[in-house]
Design an enzyme around this catalytic site. Structure first.
Site, PDB file in Angstrom:
ATOM      1  N   ASN A 500       0.586  -1.126  -0.062  1.00  0.00           N
ATOM      2  CA  ASN A 500      -0.260   0.044  -0.031  1.00  0.00           C
ATOM      3  C   ASN A 500       0.827   0.810  -0.109  1.00  0.00           C
ATOM      4  O   ASN A 500       1.924   1.841   1.125  1.00  0.00           O
ATOM      5  CB  ASN A 500      -0.851  -0.242   1.445  1.00  0.00           C
ATOM      6  N   ASP A 501       0.910   1.271  -1.430  1.00  0.00           N
ATOM      7  CA  ASP A 501       1.875   2.926  -1.320  1.00  0.00           C
ATOM      8  C   ASP A 501       1.245   4.089  -0.605  1.00  0.00           C
ATOM      9  O   ASP A 501       2.551   5.469  -0.440  1.00  0.00           O
ATOM     10  CB  ASP A 501       2.386   2.944  -3.085  1.00  0.00           C
ATOM     11  N   CYS A 502       0.281   3.885   0.279  1.00  0.00           N
ATOM     12  CA  CYS A 502      -0.041   5.698   1.135  1.00  0.00           C
ATOM     13  C   CYS A 502      -0.007   4.761   1.963  1.00  0.00           C
ATOM     14  O   CYS A 502      -0.691   6.303   2.967  1.00  0.00           O
ATOM     15  CB  CYS A 502      -1.937   5.565  -0.368  1.00  0.00           C
TER      16      CYS A 502
END
Length: 742
Positions: A500-502
């Site tokens: 989850n890059d966020c």
């Protein structure tokens, strides 16, 4: 509401109206040359790299949308005279002219797209595809007069050139408006329009747009469109005559205009070729020693390419070869389940999308502009799991390319450019899940092929010559990177982010414009990812399998294999225990511990109490299958994250910006990483349920967001009914079920 239907026998999706909720696109190409094409004829083309070798221009956020790049116009003329005027003009693809058509059909096929339309008794069929082993897109246009009187039709096709670097093309106007260069070439049976911007300086490549007919032409966009006009109403179309304009800077295009005189019942065919050519530096010019030919490009490679497709018979043969290729490829794996929708998706569209994803790795689409991210280290490894059975030799090369961007300490560039195969410094690294995905991709390749030679293949670090070590050493450093990067609970550190890059636990950004994914304003060195913990248990176990099966064949002694396997199993057991204790919240797995070692994804919070990723990954790794935790986690997923459209990434969605969590809390509730339904990680829950013997729920998870099962809701879902999109708006969104980013 449906806008179309599946044709399983033809392996096509048939779209019966241009007014789909969003452009419904197809990807053409299999190797180096690629085109995107929508159901109204929009799109763009590029060679290998959508940033560095963009051939045709596409304007994101354009109004109206999906206009330009490649445009077709059919004009019914009032006579065959030189000064004839158009009675009416339409586009066989509907856009850009927007003239209502008497009939319209777009068939999105496997590697090709066909437009069939009619107006005023004139039928047209436009077939677009990229032939195998060819750096060109072929467009065959068939025009038929179904009336009982002779007609004159002027057919015009135009492309707008991108000045190669898509970022520079969309920003550096003070320079670019003076650099565009073209050449025009007439032959007895063809016209070729060349784009040679920067060719005399530093480039060894050019593009061309040609048609198998002598024609009128335009290469200046300003001349073609005229003042105040758009692509829907070009000046030369309204006037009924090409201007034969030659671009000098400004906005170079290539527009070919052909006159067709058709008897009743007669059909005539045209072949348009959009090609890309590279030449050796010492062969760039037609004759560098002839002063009269200074600056004239070497066109022989373009002639050779064009002449391969100059006749309808040649085009038919190339399309048949392409169809045979896909038929053979898709026959590698098939299922007969008795469920028409399941068979359709597994046998055709899932595998097709996996191959497209292999080619693009999400680096270019209508939503990924192709101008920034390149190909992902994590993404490309994950892609391998879907296509390795189809093209194992190409999968092997992809693994080598990915591993070549790894650093000596086992970390990796998060992205790399497909043209240069060098790491993307704008994004950097420190996404701590990345290294383990290399083990996943390699394990899948070995399980499919048994090709142990890949493990001894010399592979550099960071593409530095002289740093080569066997691929097995790259895998070893991947797992040991995780071993040496654990937090206070014994759970792997997250770095800048994980899958989850966020989820940016070390970012702490309160400055507008700062990148959540590249800035670390408060790296305390303790933020941990339970998700990576599950990954390590799963893929660390796969690494042990690799060395136990193939260690001897790679030169390891039995003693070395036994010792390394035992040591790695101890590490896996320790992380397994840490996840089951410090990573357990009572009814589900935590998501993480933040920069202050506080729980993320816990019932103790008011929002973001449960996340999908650790539930799927930890259960896939087998964590908790022995003590009921896995089953409890999956029950929590069904109860708290699942709706009619699928399983949300988290719940409840965040209503305020949480600086300690990063970008995930910046989105509106129910969208993207803040409560959206990600089509990528929903299958993890299917797999996890299958491993936990929850067979009915495993299939139910699949059906909830599988495109074929929600085709009747296309007016809500909006994206293509034949492929997955990145994200569907979740149950807390203002528009639940709305898809984005296909």
């Amino acid at each position: 509401m449906r806008y179309c239907h599946f044709d399983d026998a033809a392996k096509e999706y048939v779209i019966e109206t241009p007014a789909t909720p969003l452009p419904w696109i197809n990807y053409l190409g299999n190797e180096d040359f690629f085109s995107l094409i929508s159901n109204t004829g929009g799109g763009y083309s590029f060679y290998k790299d959508a940033k560095l070798r963009r051939i045709t221009r596409y304007r994101y956020n354009n109004v109206p949308g999906d206009n330009g790049s490649c445009c077709y116009y059919l004009s019914l003329m009032d006579s065959a005279d030189a000064d004839a005027k158009p009675i009416e003009t339409w586009s066989p693809t509907f856009l850009p002219a927007k003239t209502p058509l008497d009939s319209y059909r777009c068939r999105q096929g496997i590697g090709y797209t066909v437009f069939e339309s009619s107006k005023r008794g004139i039928e047209s069929k436009l077939t677009a595809f990229v032939p195998l082993h060819t750096n060109a897109e072929i467009n065959r246009l068939d025009v038929t007069n179904t009336t009982d009187a002779p007609v004159v039709i002027d057919a015009t096709a135009s492309v707008e050139w991108c000045l190669w670097n898509a970022v520079d093309d969309s920003s550096n106007f003070q320079c670019n408006l003076s650099t565009g260069k073209v050449e025009i070439e007439h032959e007895n049976d063809a016209t070729l329009l060349y784009h040679k911007t920067e060719f005399k300086e530093r480039r060894n490549h050019y593009a061309f747009f040609a048609v198998n007919s002598p024609i009128g032409f335009d290469t200046s966009r300003d001349e073609f469109l005229g003042q105040f006009n758009g692509w829907d109403t070009p000046q030369v179309i309204a006037e009924g005559k090409a201007h034969d304009s030659v671009a000098h800077g400004w906005f170079p295009i290539a527009a070919n205009r052909v006159r067709l005189e058709l008897k009743p019942g007669e059909t005539k065919s045209l072949v348009f070729v959009l090609g890309y050519i590279e030449v050796a530096k010492d062969q760039k010019w037609e004759d560098p020693d002839d002063p009269a030919k200074v600056g004239i490009i070497n066109k022989k490679p373009a002639h050779d390419l064009f002449r391969r497709f100059v006749t309808v018979e040649q085009v038919e043969a190339a399309l048949s070869e392409l169809n045979a290729y896909w038929t053979d490829l898709l026959s590698t794996y098939s299922v007969e389940s008795g469920d028409e929708k399941l068979d359709r998706m597994v046998n055709i569209w899932h595998q097709y999308q996996c191959m497209v994803t292999f080619n693009m790795s999400r680096s270019a689409s209508y939503y990924e502009s192709g101008m920034g991210r390149g190909m992902g280290f994590r993404d490309s490894n994950q892609d391998l799991l879907g296509f390795v059975h189809l093209v194992p030799q190409r999968a092997r090369q992809r693994i080598i390319d990915i591993a070549s961007t790894q650093m000596e300490d086992g970390s990796a560039w998060h992205q790399y450019q497909p043209l240069t195969k060098k790491g993307n410094a704008d994004i950097g690294g420190s996404f701590n899940d990345d290294p383990l995905w290399l083990v996943a991709g390699t394990y899948a390749y070995l399980a499919e092929t048994g090709d142990v030679s890949i493990l001894t293949e010399p592979v550099p670090f960071n593409n530095v010559e002289g740093s080569e070590v066997p691929l097995l050493e790259h895998l070893r450093r991947s797992v040991n990177f995780t071993v040496t990067h654990k937090g206070p609970h014994g759970i792997p550190l997250i770095g800048r982010a994980d899958w989850n890059d966020c989820l940016n636990l070390n970012c702490f950004s309160d400055t507008p414009g700062e990148s959540f994914q590249t800035v670390e304003n408060n790296d305390t060195g303790v933020a941990e990812s339970v998700f990576i913990g599950g990954m390590f248990v799963l893929y660390g176990g796969q690494y042990v399998d690799i060395i136990e099966h193939y260690g001897q064949a790679t030169g390891m002694t039995d003693e070395q294999t036994t010792a390394e396997a035992a040591a790695m199993r101890n590490e896996i057991a320790a992380v397994n225990d840490a996840v089951k204790t410090a990573g357990w919240d009572g009814e589900w797995f935590l998501r993480a511990h933040d920069a202050y070692s506080r729980k993320v994804g816990t019932h103790e919070d008011t929002e973001g109490q449960i996340y999908i990723e650790p539930q799927g990954m930890c259960v896939m790794a087998g964590i908790g299958l022995d003590d009921g935790k896995a089953q409890q986690a999956l029950e929590s997923v069904k109860d708290k994250l699942t709706c009619d459209w699928g399983t949300a990434i988290l719940a409840p969605a965040y209503s305020i910006y949480r600086i300690e969590l990063g970008e995930i809390s910046s989105y509106a509730r129910g969208y993207k990483e803040n409560g959206g339904i990600f089509c990528h990680n929903n299958p993890w829950i299917s797999i996890a349920n299958a491993l936990a013997n929850n067979d009915d729920e495993a299939f139910a998870v699949y059906k909830r967001n599988c495109p074929a099962y929600v085709e009747d809701k296309s007016d809500v879902r909006k994206v293509e009914p034949y492929v997955y999109c990145q994200m569907v708006a979740g149950p807390e969104a203002a528009t639940p079920g709305e898809g984005k980013n296909s």
